[in-house]
Design a protein around this motif. Structure first.
Motif, PDB file in Angstrom:
ATOM      1  N   ARG A  25       0.846  -1.203   0.000  1.00  0.00           N
ATOM      2  CA  ARG A  25       0.000   0.000   0.000  1.00  0.00           C
ATOM      3  C   ARG A  25       0.873   1.242   0.000  1.00  0.00           C
ATOM      4  NH1 ARG A  25      -5.182   0.436   0.882  1.00  0.00           N
ATOM      5  NH2 ARG A  25      -5.381  -1.564   1.967  1.00  0.00           N
ATOM      6  N   LEU A  26       0.798   1.986  -1.097  1.00  0.00           N
ATOM      7  CA  LEU A  26       1.640   3.159  -1.262  1.00  0.00           C
ATOM      8  C   LEU A  26       0.961   4.405  -0.699  1.00  0.00           C
ATOM      9  CD1 LEU A  26       2.767   1.035  -3.310  1.00  0.00           C
ATOM     10  CD2 LEU A  26       3.574   2.963  -4.629  1.00  0.00           C
ATOM     11  N   CYS A  36     -14.169   7.515   0.568  1.00  0.00           N
ATOM     12  CA  CYS A  36     -12.834   6.899   0.718  1.00  0.00           C
ATOM     13  C   CYS A  36     -12.672   6.201   2.073  1.00  0.00           C
ATOM     14  CB  CYS A  36     -11.750   7.968   0.557  1.00  0.00           C
ATOM     15  SG  CYS A  36     -10.082   7.278   0.733  1.00  0.00           S
ATOM     16  N   ASP A  37     -12.158   4.965   2.027  1.00  0.00           N
ATOM     17  CA  ASP A  37     -11.894   4.225   3.264  1.00  0.00           C
ATOM     18  C   ASP A  37     -10.389   4.154   3.544  1.00  0.00           C
ATOM     19  OD1 ASP A  37     -11.061   2.495   1.288  1.00  0.00           O
ATOM     20  OD2 ASP A  37     -12.297   0.803   1.929  1.00  0.00           O
ATOM     21  N   SER A  38      -9.616   4.949   2.807  1.00  0.00           N
ATOM     22  CA  SER A  38      -8.149   4.860   2.928  1.00  0.00           C
ATOM     23  C   SER A  38      -7.522   6.228   3.191  1.00  0.00           C
ATOM     24  CB  SER A  38      -7.550   4.274   1.639  1.00  0.00           C
ATOM     25  OG  SER A  38      -8.150   3.057   1.312  1.00  0.00           O
ATOM     26  N   GLU A  39      -8.224   7.071   3.936  1.00  0.00           N
ATOM     27  CA  GLU A  39      -7.706   8.428   4.150  1.00  0.00           C
ATOM     28  C   GLU A  39      -6.394   8.417   4.926  1.00  0.00           C
ATOM     29  OE1 GLU A  39     -11.267   9.982   5.899  1.00  0.00           O
ATOM     30  OE2 GLU A  39     -11.891  10.947   4.017  1.00  0.00           O
ATOM     31  N   TYR A  40      -6.139   7.332   5.650  1.00  0.00           N
ATOM     32  CA  TYR A  40      -4.887   7.224   6.400  1.00  0.00           C
ATOM     33  C   TYR A  40      -3.674   7.098   5.476  1.00  0.00           C
ATOM     34  CZ  TYR A  40      -5.451   2.219   5.466  1.00  0.00           C
ATOM     35  OH  TYR A  40      -5.615   1.007   4.842  1.00  0.00           O
ATOM     36  N   THR A  41      -3.913   6.953   4.177  1.00  0.00           N
ATOM     37  CA  THR A  41      -2.792   6.864   3.231  1.00  0.00           C
ATOM     38  C   THR A  41      -2.407   8.233   2.663  1.00  0.00           C
ATOM     39  OG1 THR A  41      -4.202   6.575   1.267  1.00  0.00           O
ATOM     40  CG2 THR A  41      -3.609   4.586   2.493  1.00  0.00           C
ATOM     41  N   PHE A  42      -3.201   9.253   2.934  1.00  0.00           N
ATOM     42  CA  PHE A  42      -2.995  10.529   2.243  1.00  0.00           C
ATOM     43  C   PHE A  42      -1.661  11.193   2.585  1.00  0.00           C
ATOM     44  CE2 PHE A  42      -7.854  11.491   1.775  1.00  0.00           C
ATOM     45  CZ  PHE A  42      -7.953  10.466   0.848  1.00  0.00           C
ATOM     46  N   THR A  43      -1.212  11.002   3.811  1.00  0.00           N
ATOM     47  CA  THR A  43       0.052  11.619   4.231  1.00  0.00           C
ATOM     48  C   THR A  43       0.935  10.562   4.901  1.00  0.00           C
ATOM     49  OG1 THR A  43      -0.931  12.230   6.338  1.00  0.00           O
ATOM     50  CG2 THR A  43      -0.948  13.911   4.605  1.00  0.00           C
ATOM     51  N   GLY A  44       2.189  10.911   5.024  1.00  0.00           N
ATOM     52  CA  GLY A  44       3.124  10.027   5.735  1.00  0.00           C
ATOM     53  C   GLY A  44       3.637   8.921   4.846  1.00  0.00           C
ATOM     54  N   GLY A  45       3.879   7.779   5.439  1.00  0.00           N
ATOM     55  CA  GLY A  45       4.495   6.667   4.718  1.00  0.00           C
ATOM     56  C   GLY A  45       5.965   6.606   5.044  1.00  0.00           C
ATOM     57  N   PHE A  68      -0.437  -3.876  -5.803  1.00  0.00           N
ATOM     58  CA  PHE A  68      -0.061  -2.511  -5.440  1.00  0.00           C
ATOM     59  C   PHE A  68      -1.345  -1.706  -5.327  1.00  0.00           C
ATOM     60  CE2 PHE A  68       3.786  -4.146  -7.394  1.00  0.00           C
ATOM     61  CZ  PHE A  68       4.736  -3.729  -6.471  1.00  0.00           C
ATOM     62  N   THR A  69      -1.477  -1.014  -4.177  1.00  0.00           N
ATOM     63  CA  THR A  69      -2.672  -0.233  -3.948  1.00  0.00           C
ATOM     64  C   THR A  69      -2.284   1.029  -3.199  1.00  0.00           C
ATOM     65  OG1 THR A  69      -4.937  -0.360  -3.082  1.00  0.00           O
ATOM     66  CG2 THR A  69      -3.248  -1.551  -1.844  1.00  0.00           C
ATOM     67  N   GLY A  70      -3.253   1.766  -2.734  1.00  0.00           N
ATOM     68  CA  GLY A  70      -2.917   3.020  -2.062  1.00  0.00           C
ATOM     69  C   GLY A  70      -4.067   3.473  -1.183  1.00  0.00           C
ATOM     70  N   GLY A  71      -4.253   4.814  -1.221  1.00  0.00           N
ATOM     71  CA  GLY A  71      -3.632   5.818  -2.048  1.00  0.00           C
ATOM     72  C   GLY A  71      -3.731   5.544  -3.534  1.00  0.00           C
ATOM     73  N   GLU A  72      -2.925   6.286  -4.276  1.00  0.00           N
ATOM     74  CA  GLU A  72      -2.858   6.113  -5.718  1.00  0.00           C
ATOM     75  C   GLU A  72      -1.440   5.684  -6.094  1.00  0.00           C
ATOM     76  OE1 GLU A  72      -4.764   5.826  -8.422  1.00  0.00           O
ATOM     77  OE2 GLU A  72      -2.795   5.391  -9.247  1.00  0.00           O
ATOM     78  N   PRO A  73      -1.239   4.399  -6.415  1.00  0.00           N
ATOM     79  CA  PRO A  73       0.123   3.914  -6.704  1.00  0.00           C
ATOM     80  C   PRO A  73       0.800   4.649  -7.845  1.00  0.00           C
ATOM     81  CG  PRO A  73      -1.451   2.086  -6.612  1.00  0.00           C
ATOM     82  CD  PRO A  73      -2.242   3.336  -6.464  1.00  0.00           C
ATOM     83  N   GLU A  97      -4.465  -1.580  -8.058  1.00  0.00           N
ATOM     84  CA  GLU A  97      -5.705  -0.797  -7.906  1.00  0.00           C
ATOM     85  C   GLU A  97      -5.355   0.653  -8.204  1.00  0.00           C
ATOM     86  OE1 GLU A  97      -8.935  -0.734  -6.523  1.00  0.00           O
ATOM     87  OE2 GLU A  97      -9.229  -2.833  -6.011  1.00  0.00           O
ATOM     88  N   THR A  98      -6.074   1.257  -9.127  1.00  0.00           N
ATOM     89  CA  THR A  98      -5.772   2.640  -9.478  1.00  0.00           C
ATOM     90  C   THR A  98      -7.050   3.421  -9.701  1.00  0.00           C
ATOM     91  OG1 THR A  98      -4.681   4.072 -11.101  1.00  0.00           O
ATOM     92  CG2 THR A  98      -5.425   1.917 -11.887  1.00  0.00           C
TER      93      THR A  98
END
Ligand code: SF4
Length: 227
Positions: A25-26, A36-45, A68-73, A97-98
């Motif tokens: 998960r990028l 969106c259920d992946s807002e925790y991907t928007f920042t950081g990493g 590969f998923t994200g976020g937007e890979p 997933e894009t």
């Protein structure tokens, strides 16, 4: 590359549903879908080199399927595309997933792309699909519409028909949107659009699509991460 998480589970969507899969998960996304259920991907990493990712994948073997998923890979395409070539060369089966907003023409054809077309109910992300990506679809690929209501269904139905989508990809997924504040019940009560309605509409219209429920939200509690 910047990663949020890397873990092994089973694939929750697509024609690979239920198959063991390693998820990479990028971090980062340039869209803001209302559901969106992946807002925790928007920042950081955390920064990873390609070799470190390959080593983490190797440590989770046996499992030949990687998504590969994200976020937007595709926001990290410069590093991601060579990594994909390397993993394909090593014999892995790859999925991505894009959002369908970034150009997809350079993605290796062997990668199974799951490409979203955002419906009106996606809010700020609606109409973000890059139309030239239709030409980048292969018969390895699947196109997904997340549906919030009847208007979204009609948008998807018309898009599928107007662009002869069934002839351009292997699978068309209609996925009822899921609540952003679900209960812990592993239940369709957490879907914001009743899957039964989607089935009734698909059958009435003879649509060449597949109902897609995110099975990880029924196998585990819906808010659980890393599954
Ligand atoms: S494209 Fe995906 S990660 Fe980005 S806002 Fe939409 S659902 Fe969330």
């Amino acid at each position: 590359m910047h990663l949020i998480e890397l873990y092994k589970s089973v694939q929750g969507e697509s024609s690979f549903t239920g198959v063991p899969c390693i998820f990479v998960r990028l971090a980062g996304c340039n869209l803001r879908c209302a559901w969106c259920d992946s807002e925790y991907t928007f920042t950081g990493g955390k920064p990873y080199t390609a070799d470190e990712i390959i080593a983490e994948i190797a440590a989770l073997q046996p499992c030949p399927l990687i998504e590969f998923t994200g976020g937007e890979p595709m926001l990290q395409a410069r590093e991601l595309l060579p990594l994909m070539q390397c993993l394909l060369g090593a014999g892995y089966t790859l999925m991505m997933e894009t959002s369908g907003e970034r150009p997809l023409a350079d993605v290796p054809k062997a990668v199974h792309k799951i490409v979203d077309v955002k419906c009106p109910g996606a809010g700020a992300a609606a109409n973000s699909f890059r139309m030239e990506n239709l030409a980048a679809l292969t018969m390895n690929d699947e196109v997904k519409f997340v549906l919030s209501d009847r208007a979204d269904y009609e948008f998807a139905r018309d898009f599928i028909r107007d662009h002869d989508l069934a002839a351009k990809c292997v699978n068309i997924l209609l996925s009822p949107a899921f609540s952003k504040t679900p209960t812990d019940l592993r239940s369709t009560e957490n879907a914001t659009l009743d899957p039964r309605l989607v089935v009734e509409w698909m059958l009435a219209d003879g649509l060449p699509a597949r109902l897609s429920l995110q099975i990880h939200k029924y196998v585990w509690e819906p808010r659980k991460k890393g599954v």
